[in-house]
Enzyme design. Structure first.
Site, PDB file in Angstrom:
ATOM      1  N   ARG A 101       1.101  -1.233   0.195  1.00 11.46           N
ATOM      2  CA  ARG A 101      -0.017  -0.368  -0.061  1.00 11.46           C
ATOM      3  C   ARG A 101       0.851   1.502   0.124  1.00 11.46           C
ATOM      4  O   ARG A 101       1.887   0.769   0.787  1.00 11.46           O
ATOM      5  CB  ARG A 101      -1.159  -0.394   0.906  1.00 11.46           C
ATOM      6  CG  ARG A 101      -1.742   1.031   1.296  1.00 11.46           C
ATOM      7  CD  ARG A 101      -3.120   1.275   0.780  1.00 11.46           C
ATOM      8  NE  ARG A 101      -4.207   2.017   0.671  1.00 11.46           N
ATOM      9  CZ  ARG A 101      -5.393   1.784   0.187  1.00 11.46           C
ATOM     10  NH1 ARG A 101      -4.912   1.283  -0.951  1.00 11.46           N
ATOM     11  NH2 ARG A 101      -6.389   2.591   0.445  1.00 11.46           N
ATOM     12  N   THR A 398      -9.208   0.588 -10.293  1.00 10.92           N
ATOM     13  CA  THR A 398      -8.527  -0.221  -9.226  1.00 10.92           C
ATOM     14  C   THR A 398      -8.612  -1.164 -10.493  1.00 10.92           C
ATOM     15  O   THR A 398      -9.425  -1.666 -11.221  1.00 10.92           O
ATOM     16  CB  THR A 398      -8.790  -0.601  -7.749  1.00 10.92           C
ATOM     17  OG1 THR A 398      -9.136   0.303  -7.100  1.00 10.92           O
ATOM     18  CG2 THR A 398      -8.140  -2.041  -6.949  1.00 10.92           C
ATOM     19  N   THR A 416      -3.937  -0.450  -7.261  1.00 10.87           N
ATOM     20  CA  THR A 416      -4.724   0.407  -8.003  1.00 10.87           C
ATOM     21  C   THR A 416      -3.345   1.616  -7.843  1.00 10.87           C
ATOM     22  O   THR A 416      -2.883   1.437  -7.829  1.00 10.87           O
ATOM     23  CB  THR A 416      -6.094   0.702  -7.056  1.00 10.87           C
ATOM     24  OG1 THR A 416      -6.624   1.767  -7.206  1.00 10.87           O
ATOM     25  CG2 THR A 416      -5.019   1.199  -5.655  1.00 10.87           C
ATOM     26  N   GLU A 418      -6.059   4.436  -7.155  1.00 10.36           N
ATOM     27  CA  GLU A 418      -7.227   5.138  -6.067  1.00 10.36           C
ATOM     28  C   GLU A 418      -8.427   4.990  -7.747  1.00 10.36           C
ATOM     29  O   GLU A 418      -8.763   4.973  -7.821  1.00 10.36           O
ATOM     30  CB  GLU A 418      -6.382   6.375  -5.512  1.00 10.36           C
ATOM     31  CG  GLU A 418      -7.616   6.536  -4.174  1.00 10.36           C
ATOM     32  CD  GLU A 418      -8.922   6.018  -4.868  1.00 10.36           C
ATOM     33  OE1 GLU A 418      -9.638   5.495  -4.351  1.00 10.36           O
ATOM     34  OE2 GLU A 418      -9.887   6.988  -4.381  1.00 10.36           O
ATOM     35  N   GLU A 437      -4.019   8.145  -3.736  1.00 12.28           N
ATOM     36  CA  GLU A 437      -4.095   7.172  -2.527  1.00 12.28           C
ATOM     37  C   GLU A 437      -4.168   7.369  -1.148  1.00 12.28           C
ATOM     38  O   GLU A 437      -5.481   7.178  -0.392  1.00 12.28           O
ATOM     39  CB  GLU A 437      -3.585   5.861  -2.470  1.00 12.28           C
ATOM     40  CG  GLU A 437      -3.974   4.828  -1.985  1.00 12.28           C
ATOM     41  CD  GLU A 437      -4.525   3.923  -2.570  1.00 12.28           C
ATOM     42  OE1 GLU A 437      -5.871   3.844  -3.122  1.00 12.28           O
ATOM     43  OE2 GLU A 437      -4.049   3.929  -3.987  1.00 12.28           O
ATOM     44  N   ASP A 440      -8.043   8.613   0.180  1.00 14.84           N
ATOM     45  CA  ASP A 440      -8.855   7.312   1.084  1.00 14.84           C
ATOM     46  C   ASP A 440      -8.046   7.775   2.580  1.00 14.84           C
ATOM     47  O   ASP A 440      -9.597   6.988   3.244  1.00 14.84           O
ATOM     48  CB  ASP A 440      -7.576   6.761   0.891  1.00 14.84           C
ATOM     49  CG  ASP A 440      -8.401   5.615  -0.597  1.00 14.84           C
ATOM     50  OD1 ASP A 440      -9.699   5.834  -0.368  1.00 14.84           O
ATOM     51  OD2 ASP A 440      -8.282   4.172  -0.531  1.00 14.84           O
ATOM     52  N   SER A 460     -10.276  -0.748   0.775  1.00 16.06           N
ATOM     53  CA  SER A 460     -11.143  -1.889   0.610  1.00 16.06           C
ATOM     54  C   SER A 460     -11.000  -2.944  -0.047  1.00 16.06           C
ATOM     55  O   SER A 460     -11.765  -3.946  -0.486  1.00 16.06           O
ATOM     56  CB  SER A 460     -12.733  -1.450   0.550  1.00 16.06           C
ATOM     57  OG  SER A 460     -13.063  -0.534   0.660  1.00 16.06           O
ATOM     58  N   GLY A 480     -13.397  -0.828  -7.259  1.00 13.24           N
ATOM     59  CA  GLY A 480     -14.739  -0.652  -7.245  1.00 13.24           C
ATOM     60  C   GLY A 480     -14.774   0.051  -5.973  1.00 13.24           C
ATOM     61  O   GLY A 480     -15.673   0.622  -5.194  1.00 13.24           O
ATOM     62  N   GLY A 481     -13.358   0.186  -5.185  1.00 14.90           N
ATOM     63  CA  GLY A 481     -13.694   1.129  -3.261  1.00 14.90           C
ATOM     64  C   GLY A 481     -14.536   0.335  -2.732  1.00 14.90           C
ATOM     65  O   GLY A 481     -14.046  -0.826  -3.057  1.00 14.90           O
TER      66      GLY A 481
HETATM   67  N1  GLU Z   1      -8.290   3.022  -3.502  1.00 11.23           N
HETATM   68  C1  GLU Z   1      -9.729   2.068  -3.103  1.00 11.23           C
HETATM   69  C2  GLU Z   1      -8.679   1.337  -1.934  1.00 11.23           C
HETATM   70  O1  GLU Z   1      -7.668   0.788  -1.141  1.00 11.23           O
HETATM   71  C3  GLU Z   1      -9.435   1.154  -3.991  1.00 11.23           C
HETATM   72  C4  GLU Z   1     -10.026   1.610  -4.974  1.00 11.23           C
HETATM   73  C5  GLU Z   1     -10.747   1.952  -6.396  1.00 11.23           C
HETATM   74  O2  GLU Z   1     -11.241   0.540  -6.573  1.00 11.23           O
HETATM   75  O3  GLU Z   1     -11.511   2.706  -6.475  1.00 11.23           O
HETATM   76  O4  GLU Z   1      -9.953   0.534  -1.420  1.00 11.23           O
END
Ligand code: GLU
Length: 585
Positions: A101, A398, A416, A418, A437, A440, A460, A480-481
């Protein structure tokens, strides 16, 4: 040559020609007898298969696919970002994870995204140097290859270098994402030179080359991860973050990243989250991703119901409510474990799940729910979450990919930058986008996920490997966050409880409840029988802003007869590509 001159020179080499329309149909499902790969990019899946066919293992092939995705899907992933890799090592019969990360620079503070004590606007934060975390991807790939791979950077980066050099046809999805990000990309000279023509997205079918990214990969191939974290490439990143290459008149917040921040970056080998569900062992990503923990808590809650014998609307109602409760706990407690004492064992305990389950009304959707007191369950011994063996070491942005090999190794990998297009800053001369990132983090506190120097923002991402009787049963993951968690959870429920084959489980309409009054759904869902069935429980649908699609999952199923089925999206995100080896390899 100054940095901006280098950027200009790089952009001038970029050549564009129109390609004939794509002729070949994509294959989102494939069954074979050796290794397998599923990614959202045809070229990336081909890179992985080429490495498997040359005798590389799943780890080698996963890095090859990821590097190619960095070329063909640069708005969702790449060496300017970070990720989480879950690996099943067949010979050792153990699962390990690599956390790479992005980290906050050493100058970071809780006030970075505030003005006069108030959170700044999200989009302003995204398109900025301040949003960029120290990238972890290259260090993650290095750890994966060095510890568990069989090939060198030079070998596994070769297919991606080839794609970046020869170019790839711009897909409709690529074009659409560029168009949606035109305003962000226009802010930065290096980015508009690479991805825009006269300020507009390059048309579908254009063959896009990225010689600067090929150069970055070649330097890593020649000198290893240090080529990225020290020397000219590190200096170019620091310059791009602290003095973004701005178009005339553009203004963004600069960052304060130092060469030491890059040189000191480390990936972490971490023990996976292990939970059980109806006889399966579910291995997921630990903190700083909340993915593995939230999926495990929701599954623990759902395990108390006989879902197989319930009508589908009731199953989906319970799935949404379990997800709602898991999100309340995720939001309250989870953040970087090196900064926050999160009650992970409590959240994962079966007793805590039973207490949370008792709050679910079988006939009625709850509104927003408070978190439970997971600290009370920290000493719960009903399911001590310890690995059986001691480990040696420890929007739909991502991308997720998954690879297996003939030895039985499995990689489930989500990475990702982000947001789509990350911060929007292409590093001049090196052709890759820097992440955003740091957005987040929660912008204001008090909250466990507040920005701090050296901290990793909560994720996530939920790359998952599910085992049965000590053998891999399937792998699953998605972008998908925060909807990553619900996509992984729903696909597991569809597959295990509703008995859907993996392609059907992935294809099914996605519903995402994240402790909100409304549930996110995909276009076309509202008005269906399925939607009406859930409305009887009081579920409400998010209509604005409604997502265009939720996630882009990739999976591999290990069939009881010894064959293996790779499964990608059959209709989302331009359709993915599943490839397998056949007997003989
Ligand atoms: N930054 C998000 C995460 O680490 C992922 C980004 C995304 O999939 O939209 O959960």
């Amino acid at each position: 040559m100054t940095t901006s001159c280098k950027a200009l020179a790089g952009a001038l080499i970029l050549s564009i020609v129109l390609a004939p329309p794509l002729a070949l149909a994509k294959t989102p499902v494939a069954t074979g007898t050796g290794g397998a790969v599923a990614t959202i990019s045809e070229k990336a899946s081909e890179s992985a298969l080429a490495i498997l066919n040359k005798g590389g293992n799943a780890i080698d092939a996963a890095v090859a696919a990821a590097a190619t995705l960095g070329v063909t899907d640069p708005f969702s992933c790449g060496i300017g970002g970070g990720g989480f890799m879950v690996i099943y090592l067949a010979k050792d019969k153990r699962v390990i994870t690599i956390d790479h990360r992005e980290t906050a620079p050493s100058s970071f503070s809780p006030a970075v995204f505030q003005e006069n004590g108030k959170a700044i606007d999200f989009d302003t934060a995204v398109a900025s140097g301040a949003a960029v975390g120290v990238p972890g991807t290259v260090r993650g790939w290095h750890e994966a290859l060095q510890r568990y791979g069989t090939m060198s950077f030079k070998q596994v980066l070769a297919p991606a270098i080839d794609v970046a050099t020869r170019g790839f046809p711009v897909s409709e999805t690529f074009h659409k994402l560029t168009a949606e990000n035109e305003r962000k990309f226009q802010l930065f000279t290096s980015t508009s030179q690479l991805y825009l023509r006269n300020g507009k997205a390059v048309p579908t079918g254009t063959v896009l080359k990225n010689p600067d990214m090929a150069k970055a990969y070649r330097e890593i191939a020649a000198r290893g991860y240090k080529a990225f974290y020290e020397g000219p490439m590190a200096q170019a990143m620091v310059d791009a973050v602290n003095r973004p290459p701005l178009a005339k008149g553009a203004q963004v917040r600069p960052g304060t990243m130092s060469l030491a921040d890059l040189a000191n970056y480390e990936a972490r080998i971490r023990q996976p989250i292990r939970s059980t569900y109806r006889g399966y062992d579910v291995y997921g990503m630990p903190l700083p991703s909340s993915g593995g923990i939230a999926v495990a808590e929701a599954l623990n809650i759902l395990e108390g119901y006989d879902l197989k014998n319930l009508p589908r609307p009731n199953v989906e109602h319970l799935y949404l409510e379990a997800s709602r409760l898991a999100f309340a706990d995720r939001n309250a407690y989870l953040a970087d474990p090196e900064y926050v004492d999160a009650p992970v064992d409590g959240i994962l305990s079966k007793q805590f799940a039973a207490q949370r389950r008792s709050l679910i009304r079988p006939d009625k959707a709850a509104g927003v729910v408070p978190a439970g007191d997971a600290f009370l369950y920290e000493n719960d011994q009903s399911f001590p979450l310890r690995p059986q063996q001691k480990l040696i070491q420890e929007g739909t942005h991502t991308t997720h990919l998954t690879v297996s090999d003939k030895e039985g190794n499995v990689v489930s990998y989500t990475f990702t930058i982000e947001s789509w297009g990350g911060s929007g800053i292409v590093v001049p001369g090196y052709g890759f986008l820097l992440n955003n990132e740091m957005t987040d983090f929660d912008f204001t506190g008090p909250a466990p996920n507040i920005p701090e120097a050296g901290k990793r923002p909560r994720s996530s991402m939920a790359p998952t490997i599910v085992m049965k009787d000590g053998k891999p049963a399937f792998s699953i993951g998605s972008p998908g966050g925060a909807t990553i968690i619900t996509t992984v959870l729903q696909t597991i429920v569809n597959h295990i409880d509703l008995g859907m084959s993996m392609d059907k489980a992935i294809d099914a309409p996605r519903l995402s409840q994240r402790n909100a009054r409304e549930t996110s759904v995909e276009p076309g869902f509202i008005g269906t029988q399925q939607a009406k069935g859930l409305e009887n429980f009081g579920h409400k649908w998010e209509t604005s802003p409604a997502p265009e699609e939720i996630g882009a999952a990739n999976a591999i199923v290990f069939n009881p007869d010894g064959t293996v089925t790779a499964v990608s999206e059959g209709h989302r995100h331009g359709i993915g590509t599943a490839l397998v080896q056949k007997r003989g390899h």
